[in-house]
Design a protein around this motif. Structure first.
Motif, PDB file in Angstrom:
ATOM      1  N   THR A 108       0.851  -1.186   0.000  1.00 41.84           N
ATOM      2  CA  THR A 108       0.000   0.000   0.000  1.00 41.84           C
ATOM      3  C   THR A 108       0.888   1.239   0.000  1.00 41.84           C
ATOM      4  O   THR A 108       1.205   1.799   1.050  1.00 41.84           O
ATOM      5  N   VAL A 146      -4.311   1.026  -5.919  1.00 38.48           N
ATOM      6  CA  VAL A 146      -5.540   1.814  -5.867  1.00 38.48           C
ATOM      7  C   VAL A 146      -6.676   1.066  -6.538  1.00 38.48           C
ATOM      8  O   VAL A 146      -7.796   0.985  -6.014  1.00 38.48           O
ATOM      9  N   GLN A 147      -6.398   0.465  -7.670  1.00 37.90           N
ATOM     10  CA  GLN A 147      -7.421  -0.303  -8.389  1.00 37.90           C
ATOM     11  C   GLN A 147      -7.917  -1.462  -7.536  1.00 37.90           C
ATOM     12  O   GLN A 147      -9.119  -1.718  -7.456  1.00 37.90           O
ATOM     13  N   ALA A 149      -7.909  -1.669  -4.291  1.00 37.16           N
ATOM     14  CA  ALA A 149      -8.658  -1.132  -3.142  1.00 37.16           C
ATOM     15  C   ALA A 149     -10.063  -0.702  -3.550  1.00 37.16           C
ATOM     16  O   ALA A 149     -10.995  -0.780  -2.748  1.00 37.16           O
ATOM     17  N   ARG A 150     -10.238  -0.281  -4.778  1.00 40.39           N
ATOM     18  CA  ARG A 150     -11.547   0.197  -5.256  1.00 40.39           C
ATOM     19  C   ARG A 150     -12.425  -0.923  -5.802  1.00 40.39           C
ATOM     20  O   ARG A 150     -13.599  -0.709  -6.053  1.00 40.39           O
ATOM     21  N   PRO A 152     -14.902  -3.845  -6.130  1.00 37.34           N
ATOM     22  CA  PRO A 152     -15.985  -4.310  -5.246  1.00 37.34           C
ATOM     23  C   PRO A 152     -15.695  -5.714  -4.729  1.00 37.34           C
ATOM     24  O   PRO A 152     -15.087  -6.537  -5.393  1.00 37.34           O
TER      25      PRO A 152
END
Length: 153
Positions: A108, A146-147, A149-150, A152
């Motif tokens: 992260t 980031v992808q 973490a986003r 669903p």
């Protein structure tokens, strides 16, 4: 880093310096860093162990919490990145540097920078290219994080 550690802004036990080589400016510099818990991996150790082993250890030290990555361009050998204020022989190749950055995949990373590029010393733009490439590689790793973490559940 020293001032940030002294101010309590950085946890020295989560700092890893990789590829250190050359002279030390002050005799107690190394001892102070080690006493604080900073993991220093000198170039000789990196060469012996290889990128995968070193980065596996670094990943274990920083853990799963958010991290900041600073990439000092003078870690690259001056034959490939001469445009820095502190060139030091025996550095990483650009390929080794790319490999290490790519091995950060899955961490992260909340911020990153590339430092020490000095255009006045950068004949032919080699260092600018190396610096831009390393920042691109860092951004690619960050974008994947980031992808993920986003995504669903």
């Amino acid at each position: 880093f020293r001032r940030a550690i002294e101010e309590g802004l950085l946890d020295p036990k989560r700092i890893v310096q990789i590829g250190i080589r050359g002279s030390i400016y002050e005799p107690g510099e190394h001892e102070w860093a080690v006493a604080q818990g900073i993991r220093i991996i000198y170039m000789e150790e990196f060469v012996r162990r290889g990128a995968a082993s070193v980065m596996e250890e670094a990943r274990g030290i920083v853990g799963d919490t958010p991290i900041y990555v600073t990439f000092d361009i003078d870690c690259i050998d001056p034959s490939m990145a001469p445009g820095t204020g502190t060139p030091e022989l025996g550095g990483f190749t650009t390929r080794e540097a790319q490999e290490m950055v790519r091995l950060l995949d899955g961490l992260t990373i909340v911020g990153a920078d590339v430092v020490e590029v000095a255009p006045p010393f950068d004949l032919g733009g080699m260092t600018a290219l190396a610096g831009a490439t390393m920042m691109f590689e860092l951004l690619c790793v960050m974008a994947k994080s980031v992808q993920a973490a986003r995504a669903p559940d």
